[in-house]
Design a protein around this motif. Structure first.
Motif, mmCIF file in Angstrom:
data_model
loop_
_atom_site.group_PDB
_atom_site.id
_atom_site.type_symbol
_atom_site.label_atom_id
_atom_site.label_comp_id
_atom_site.label_asym_id
_atom_site.label_seq_id
_atom_site.Cartn_x
_atom_site.Cartn_y
_atom_site.Cartn_z
ATOM 1 N N LEU A 228 0.793 -1.233 0.000
ATOM 2 C CA LEU A 228 0.000 0.000 0.000
ATOM 3 C C LEU A 228 0.827 1.287 0.000
ATOM 4 O O LEU A 228 0.439 2.252 -0.703
ATOM 5 C CB LEU A 228 -0.947 -0.007 1.200
ATOM 6 C CG LEU A 228 -2.186 -0.892 1.045
ATOM 7 C CD1 LEU A 228 -2.976 -0.949 2.351
ATOM 8 C CD2 LEU A 228 -3.061 -0.360 -0.092
ATOM 9 N N THR B 158 -5.151 3.994 -11.250
ATOM 10 C CA THR B 158 -4.179 3.610 -10.214
ATOM 11 C C THR B 158 -2.788 3.550 -10.815
ATOM 12 O O THR B 158 -2.629 3.151 -11.982
ATOM 13 C CB THR B 158 -4.530 2.229 -9.611
ATOM 14 O OG1 THR B 158 -5.881 2.265 -9.127
ATOM 15 C CG2 THR B 158 -3.597 1.863 -8.478
ATOM 16 N N ARG C 22 -2.767 10.576 -2.512
ATOM 17 C CA ARG C 22 -2.796 9.584 -1.415
ATOM 18 C C ARG C 22 -3.328 10.303 -0.187
ATOM 19 O O ARG C 22 -2.687 11.217 0.326
ATOM 20 C CB ARG C 22 -1.406 9.006 -1.156
ATOM 21 C CG ARG C 22 -1.420 7.915 -0.075
ATOM 22 C CD ARG C 22 -0.030 7.267 0.028
ATOM 23 N NE ARG C 22 -0.038 6.245 1.047
ATOM 24 C CZ ARG C 22 -0.519 5.034 0.914
ATOM 25 N NH1 ARG C 22 -1.051 4.678 -0.257
ATOM 26 N NH2 ARG C 22 -0.522 4.189 1.900
ATOM 27 N N THR C 23 -4.485 9.861 0.270
ATOM 28 C CA THR C 23 -5.204 10.538 1.355
ATOM 29 C C THR C 23 -5.283 12.027 1.032
ATOM 30 O O THR C 23 -5.857 12.408 0.031
ATOM 31 C CB THR C 23 -4.527 10.238 2.706
ATOM 32 O OG1 THR C 23 -3.204 10.748 2.715
ATOM 33 C CG2 THR C 23 -4.516 8.735 3.004
ATOM 34 N N VAL D 45 -4.466 -4.440 -5.604
ATOM 35 C CA VAL D 45 -4.582 -3.196 -4.838
ATOM 36 C C VAL D 45 -4.890 -2.066 -5.841
ATOM 37 O O VAL D 45 -4.241 -1.960 -6.885
ATOM 38 C CB VAL D 45 -3.304 -2.877 -4.050
ATOM 39 C CG1 VAL D 45 -3.490 -1.593 -3.232
ATOM 40 C CG2 VAL D 45 -2.932 -4.038 -3.146
ATOM 41 N N GLU E 97 -9.519 4.853 -2.932
ATOM 42 C CA GLU E 97 -8.100 4.470 -2.833
ATOM 43 C C GLU E 97 -7.861 3.418 -1.743
ATOM 44 O O GLU E 97 -8.665 3.238 -0.829
ATOM 45 C CB GLU E 97 -7.234 5.705 -2.544
ATOM 46 C CG GLU E 97 -7.609 6.421 -1.269
ATOM 47 C CD GLU E 97 -6.772 7.675 -1.053
ATOM 48 O OE1 GLU E 97 -5.851 7.903 -1.848
ATOM 49 O OE2 GLU E 97 -7.054 8.421 -0.105
ATOM 50 N N ASP E 98 -6.737 2.745 -1.897
ATOM 51 C CA ASP E 98 -6.268 1.708 -0.947
ATOM 52 C C ASP E 98 -7.274 0.578 -0.783
ATOM 53 O O ASP E 98 -7.458 0.029 0.308
ATOM 54 C CB ASP E 98 -5.960 2.312 0.425
ATOM 55 C CG ASP E 98 -4.800 3.301 0.380
ATOM 56 O OD1 ASP E 98 -4.007 3.226 -0.572
ATOM 57 O OD2 ASP E 98 -4.687 4.134 1.306
#
Length: 415
Positions: free
Chosen positions: A237, A251, A288-289, A334, A341-342
Motif C-alpha cells: 500500500l 491507479t 494519497r489521502t 490493490v 483508494e487503498d
C-alpha cells in the motif's frame, strides 16, 4: 652354756672370730660372713630345737654405732652384754639373742667384738624362707597390696600399652586409608561414566537442535510461502497511488530502483492517460489521502496498454516477480475502484493466456476489480508484482485481466 661378763673379761667368742680381749681396738670392719644353709624345719620340742618358736624380729633400723659398717670406729667405754647367748638363739645373718625367741635387730652391733648383721633376709617364724619374694613398699616394710602396680613395673606396663595403642591406631589408619582409596576409585569411575553419558547427551542434543533448526527454517519458508493477504497489503500500500489525469482516474504504483535523475518511476495503464497524451499534455497528479504529488508521462505502449510515469518524490519501489505466474497461484489486487483508494481484493490466477490476434499475453484472475483499478499492481504471496490490472470481462463475474509485469519491464527497462 652361759658365760658371764666382767669388767676385765672378754666378750664371747663369735663363730670363727677367736675372741677379742675387751679394751683392744678392733682392726676394722669384718668381711661379710657366709651363712650356712638353713637347717631343715623341725617341730618345736624336737631334739636341737627350742620348745617354742622364736618371735619375729621387729622391723626397725637403729642409728649407726661406732665400729659398725659405714660408721667411724671411736673408742668407747666397754659395754657388757645383758645376757649370754644360748643355744638356738642365733638367727641367719643376725647377732646372738639374749634369750630364746629374741634377736638383735638387723644392722645393730651387739657390742665390741660382735660382727655386724649381714647376709640374706632372716627366716620366718617357722624357720622356713618366705613364700613369695614380693617387693616392699617404701617406709612400710610390707609388700605392695595385690593388684597394685609398684614403681618398678609401671613404666614397662605403660610402654607396652603405648605400643599396643600405636599399633591399633596404625591399623585403623591403614583401614580408613584403604576404604577412602576404594571410595575415591569408585567415585572416579562414576565420574568418568557421568562424563561419558553427558557427552553422549550433549551430542544427541546437538543433533536434535540441528534438526529443530532445519525444521524451523523449513517452517519459515513455508510460512513465507503461505498466502497472507494482510501482510502483502501492508507491504504494498505505501507504494500505490490514485492517479488523476484530466477527467480520468485510475491507479499507479512505484516500481524498481530510484530514477537516474532522482525521483521515482511508476507504471499505469495507457488508457488512463491517453486523453492527455493525445492532446500533448504530460502532467498528472498522484494522490494519497490528503497528499498530492505531480508526475510526468514519460512514455507509453499503446499495444500492451502500459504507460511510464515519473515523479520527483521518493517512494519505495515494488519488486517485479522473476518468474511467470501459474494457475492456482494466490494473488492480491490493490487499487482505487471508483476512486476509492487503498482498496484490496484477493483471488487466484485462473490462467496465463498467450498472445493472439495481434494482442500480447495476459493473466486471467478471479479477484474482483472495477473501473478505477486500472493500472493497479497484481501481487503474489511473496509481495512481488506479477502483473498490471487492466480490464474485466463485461457481462461476466470473476474474470479479470492483467498485463504480465515482464512485458512492461522489458518494454521500458525501469524494473
Amino acid at each position: 652354756m652361759t658365760a658371764g661378763y666382767g669388767s676385765a673379761g672378754t666378750g664371747p667368742a663369735g663363730p670363727g672370730d677367736g675372741g677379742v680381749p675387751r679394751g683392744t681396738a678392733r682392726p676394722g670392719p669384718l668381711p661379710p660372713r657366709i651363712e650356712p644353709t638353713a637347717p631343715a624345719y623341725l617341730p618345736p620340742g624336737a631334739p636341737g630345737q627350742p620348745s617354742t618358736a622364736p618371735s619375729p624380729r621387729p622391723a626397725w633400723s637403729p642409728p649407726a654405732q661406732p665400729g659398725q659398717w659405714g660408721a667411724p670406729a671411736t673408742p668407747s667405754a666397754p659395754q657388757a652384754p645383758t645376757a649370754a647367748p644360748t643355744a638356738g638363739g642365733w638367727g641367719h645373718g643376725g647377732a646372738p639373742s639374749a634369750t630364746p625367741g629374741t634377736s638383735t635387730p638387723p644392722g645393730a652391733a651387739p657390742g665390741p667384738g660382735w660382727p655386724a648383721a649381714s647376709g640374706p633376709t632372716p627366716l620366718g617364724a617357722t624357720g622356713q624362707p618366705p613364700a613369695h619374694n614380693h617387693p616392699q613398699a617404701p617406709g612400710t616394710g610390707q609388700p605392695y597390696p595385690s593388684g597394685t602396680a609398684h614403681p618398678g613395673t609401671a613404666p614397662a606396663a605403660k610402654g607396652r600399652w603405648l605400643t599396643v595403642t600405636a599399633l591399633v591406631l596404625a591399623g585403623l589408619l591403614t583401614v580408613v586409608t584403604g576404604v577412602q582409596a576404594f571410595q575415591i576409585n569408585r567415585l572416579s569411575d562414576r565420574l568418568g561414566d557421568t562424563d561419558s553419558r553427558l557427552e553422549a547427551a550433549q551430542a544427541a542434543d546437538g543433533t536434535r537442535l540441528e534438526g529443530l533448526e532445519s525444521r524451523a527454517g523449513a517452517l519459515e519458508k513455508q510460512a513465507g510461502a503461505a498466502f497472507n493477504p494482510e501482510a502483502v497489503a501492508s507491504a504494498v500500500l505505501p507504494s500505490v497511488f490514485r492517479v488523476r489525469a484530466g477527467n480520468s482516474t485510475g491507479t499507479a504504483f512505484a516500481i524498481g530502483k530510484p530514477a537516474a535523475g532522482g525521483g521515482t518511476n511508476l507504471f499505469t495503464n495507457y488508457h488512463v492517460v491517453d486523453a492527455l497524451w493525445q492532446t500533448g499534455e504530460r502532467e498528472v497528479f498522484l494522490e494519497r489521502t490528503d497528499q498530492r504529488f505531480p508526475a510526468t508521462i514519460v512514455r507509453v505502449d499503446e499495444a500492451n496498454d502500459v504507460a511510464h510515469l515519473r515523479t520527483n518524490g521518493k517512494f519505495t519501489g515494488l519488486i517485479a516477480a522473476p518468474a511467470a505466474v501459474k494457475s492456482g497461484q494466490q494473488i492480491v489486487v490493490v487499487g482505487a475502484p471508483l476512486g476509492l483508494e487503498d482498496s484490496v481484493t484477493t483471488g487466484v490466477v485462473s490462467a496465463f493466456r498467450q498472445a493472439g490476434g495481434g494482442e500480447g499475453p495476459v493473466i486471467q484472475f478471479d479477484a474482483p476489480i472495477n473501473p478505477g483499478n486500472s493500472g493497479g499492481p497484481v501481487v503474489n504471496g511473496s509481495k512481488q508484482v506479477v502483473g498490471i490490472a487492466t480490464a474485466k470481462a463485461r457481462n461476466a463475474e470473476g474474470i479479470g485481466l492483467a498485463v504480465p509485469i515482464k512485458v512492461a519491464c522489458d518494454g521500458f527497462k525501469i524494473c
